[in-house]
Enzyme design. Sequence first.
Site, mmCIF file in Angstrom:
data_model
loop_
_atom_site.group_PDB
_atom_site.id
_atom_site.type_symbol
_atom_site.label_atom_id
_atom_site.label_comp_id
_atom_site.label_asym_id
_atom_site.label_seq_id
_atom_site.Cartn_x
_atom_site.Cartn_y
_atom_site.Cartn_z
ATOM 1 N N LYS A 187 41.263 39.805 39.550
ATOM 2 C CA LYS A 187 42.526 39.224 40.235
ATOM 3 C C LYS A 187 43.265 40.245 40.687
ATOM 4 C CE LYS A 187 43.195 37.487 35.912
ATOM 5 N NZ LYS A 187 43.581 38.207 34.354
ATOM 6 N N LYS A 212 33.523 44.598 40.819
ATOM 7 C CA LYS A 212 33.506 42.778 40.435
ATOM 8 C C LYS A 212 34.884 41.955 40.812
ATOM 9 C CE LYS A 212 36.647 43.261 36.406
ATOM 10 N NZ LYS A 212 37.280 42.406 35.134
ATOM 11 N N LYS A 268 40.792 51.421 35.252
ATOM 12 C CA LYS A 268 42.490 51.338 35.280
ATOM 13 C C LYS A 268 43.093 52.234 35.118
ATOM 14 C CE LYS A 268 42.210 46.760 34.728
ATOM 15 N NZ LYS A 268 42.880 45.516 33.617
#
Length: 335
Positions: A202, A199, A117
């Site tokens: 969202k 992966k 992130k």
Amino acid sequence: MQETNEKKLIFSGIQPTGTFTLGNYIGAIRNWGPLQDEYNCIYSIVDMHAITVRQDPAKLRQNTLQAYALILACGIDPKKSTAFIQSHNPNHAELSWILSCSTQFGELSRMTQFKDKSAKHADDINAGLFTYPVLMAADILAYNADLVPIGADQKQHLELARNIAGRFNQKYGEFFTLPEPFIPETGARVMSLQDPAKKMSKSDENPNACVLILDDKDTIIRKFRRAVTDSEAEVCYREGKAGINNLMTIYSAVTGKTLDAITAEFAGKGYGDFKTAVGEAVADHLEPVRTEYEKLIADKAYLKECYTAGAETAFRITRKTLSKVYRKIGFVDAR
Ligand code: ATP
Ligand code: LTN
């Protein structure tokens, strides 16, 4: 929810960062409902985790309500489980501070989610993003949860929560339960349809990479038909066939068929047939969730009633934990 029986306690959370994906559903939420009879379950929409990356306030509010309605639509019964919004229970943040004093800088630096992130949001590597796993540990430890149903990507965070609990127990005497992960055998890591090395997430910018659980049937089928596969034409689960392996896992998760049965079903058929079949199976599987969601999201008063009651129960349980923790660490009693 009864608080004084012998059932084990489950806690899990999901961030309101957008409409849930098929990955969230198969890896996590669909496993939550069936646990409700055997365990005391507590489920939370973790809005405080969501703000570790920049959120538009109006959108966050909307996503949080949507996420709450979605977990109910996926089978969480607010009469059986405690379902609440994280920011409605301030005890999580309070415990998080205490636990951060039993967490090492080095161990937080090793978290792969933080590395991913911070690479993705290089202009906003805030302290919350770094200490995110401590808040997650507080979510779990505040209830002394025994089990935490999660997808495989959260295993490292759960191990950290166990280490933090163990370190606290060593310093102050046995207190926290060491939580165990509860990871499904099929679909613990659903991959992106556009890049099966990543992966499904969202927050992926490519709308074709993930199937959202509120997508309509045509959209779902179209996304599967565009899924990246390989240049062979054999539906079988093998190393080097990440795209097909992912589709087989998804198909297996929604139909209950084994990988061998799927290989037999599509022997001699092309990828086109297989992709359409996966799309149809997923869309049919999700249809009741979509219908239930539409009903729930239209009834804001009912949702409010549920999340208010959930937060009250959550607050009561965790206040007891915090009082004991404060006494253990030597804070003077407030009253
Ligand atoms: P974001 O993209 O905002 O980081 P996310 O899609 O990764 O969100 P989370 O809210 O972080 O979702 O995760 C909710 C639950 O879904 C967690 O238990 C997580 O392990 C699980 N999960 C997330 N992505 C997948 C996936 N691709 N496959 C299986 N489980 C998943
Ligand atoms: N970090 C998790 C969401 C999460 C969670 C939790 C999961 C926050 N607190 C407690 C289980 C238990 C995620 O990003 N998937």
